[in-house]
Enzyme design. Structure first.
Site, PDB file in Angstrom:
ATOM      1  N   SER A  50     -60.474  -1.838  45.152  1.00 21.61           N
ATOM      2  CA  SER A  50     -60.350  -1.998  43.859  1.00 21.61           C
ATOM      3  C   SER A  50     -60.503  -3.574  43.933  1.00 21.61           C
ATOM      4  O   SER A  50     -60.506  -4.588  45.074  1.00 21.61           O
ATOM      5  CB  SER A  50     -58.744  -1.710  43.462  1.00 21.61           C
ATOM      6  OG  SER A  50     -58.338  -2.447  42.182  1.00 21.61           O
ATOM      7  N   TYR A  93     -49.472  -1.424  45.208  1.00 19.66           N
ATOM      8  CA  TYR A  93     -50.876  -0.879  44.864  1.00 19.66           C
ATOM      9  C   TYR A  93     -52.144  -1.701  45.490  1.00 19.66           C
ATOM     10  O   TYR A  93     -53.050  -1.199  46.155  1.00 19.66           O
ATOM     11  CB  TYR A  93     -51.079  -0.664  43.252  1.00 19.66           C
ATOM     12  CG  TYR A  93     -52.583  -0.209  42.916  1.00 19.66           C
ATOM     13  CD1 TYR A  93     -52.781   0.984  43.102  1.00 19.66           C
ATOM     14  CD2 TYR A  93     -53.378  -1.083  42.328  1.00 19.66           C
ATOM     15  CE1 TYR A  93     -54.129   1.307  42.764  1.00 19.66           C
ATOM     16  CE2 TYR A  93     -54.598  -0.766  42.058  1.00 19.66           C
ATOM     17  CZ  TYR A  93     -55.315   0.680  42.403  1.00 19.66           C
ATOM     18  OH  TYR A  93     -56.330   0.918  42.032  1.00 19.66           O
TER      19      TYR A  93
END
Ligand code: NDP
Ligand code: 8X3
Length: 250
Positions: free
Chosen positions: A137, A150
């Site tokens: 990501s 995360y």
């Protein structure tokens, strides 16, 4: 002879789009996710059991993962490409307002589940001189308020990709870390516990990436000549860029 791609998390978002893109190019698919009815519907859409093998299991469950892989029929067992896509974010708040169980769920899914299936398939991928595509990501590269655990899991995925690549290059196995920014999928609904207003606010007017953008990119990565390794790709919608650094004044 058609090649085989195993895609984790194919019941929604990127995974479903990746499945459609590879199916359109004649690949055989093994697709995973917990929602069996969605896997069945996607398999029906993409050519049925001759083309698609469904594997409904929870990626956090090592025994279930082993069992699912052990039950791959021979015509789907020779995996050429593993797309480690299953993953999630839970919560948007700061560390002190975050739920420890949410953190453990992200770690169990995004890290432990990903490394487990990778380890279990590694001999096959070496034998096939295959490709591993890991969904990291922009949160691997850039911290933002609320990215905490995360972002940490996705930084792991990015670094694990580099480590895999180092260990596997002499065996002809390719490894790619894909690092998307804002993309419209179920991701934000999952992250916010189903908050449609938050979903609309995030994506409204932003012209975000679509799952098909990521699918097209991964298909391109997988169809490079065998001597070409795409190490990493960070991809954002044009509308997304960087903010100034925060400065806390006390
Ligand atoms: P979605 O929520 O749309 O899809 C997530 C997929 O992961 C679903 O198929 C879901 O299947 C699967 N999954 C989640 N938990 C589990 C589990 N415990 N066991 C098995 N499968 C699981 O999200 P995206 O498509 O957007 O995200 C795909 C990947 O891309 C994730 O790793 C995410 O972190 C990453 N990513 C997403 C971005 C975005 O902005 N959307 C940007 C950057 C990276 P099911 O619920 O049926 O089990
Ligand atoms: C998802 C992208 O920017 O929400 O990995 O962290 S972001």
């Amino acid at each position: 002879m058609s090649k085989t791609v195993l895609i984790t998390g194919a019941t929604a978002g990127f995974g479903a789009a990746i499945a459609r893109t590879f199916a359109a190019d004649g690949w055989k698919l093994a697709i995973t996710g917990r929602r069996k009815e969605r896997l069945e519907a996607l398999a029906d859409e993409l050519g049925g059991p001759e083309k698609v093998f469904i594997m409904p299991f929870d990626i956090r469950d090592e025994a279930a993962t082993r069992d699912a892989l052990a039950n791959l029929p021979p015509e789907f067992a020779e995996i050429d490409v593993l797309v480690n896509n299953a993953g999630l974010a839970l919560g948007t708040g700061p560390i002190d307002a975050s739920d420890l169980q949410d953190w453990k769920t992200m770690i169990d899914t995004n890290i432990t589940g990903l490394v487990t299936i990778t380890r279990l398939l590694i001999d096959t991928l070496i034998a096939r001189k295959g490709l591993i595509v890991n969904l990291a990501s922009v949160a691997s590269n850039w911290a933002y308020p609320g990215s905490n655990v995360y972002g940490g899991t996705k930084a792991f995925v990015q670094q694990f990709s580099l480590g895999l690549r180092s260990d596997l290059s002499a065996r002809g196995v390719r490894v790619t870390s894909i690092e998307p920014g804002m993309a419209e999928s179920e991701f934000t609904l999952v992250r916010t516990g189903g908050d449609k207003a938050a979903y609309d606010k995030l994506y409204g007017g932003a012209n975000p990436l679509q799952p098909e953008d990521i699918a097209r990119t991964i298909h391109w990565v997988a169809t490079q000549p065998p001597h070409v390794n795409i190490n990493s790709l960070e991809i954002m919608p044009v509308s997304q860029s960087w903010a100034p650094f925060q400065v806390a004044r006390t």
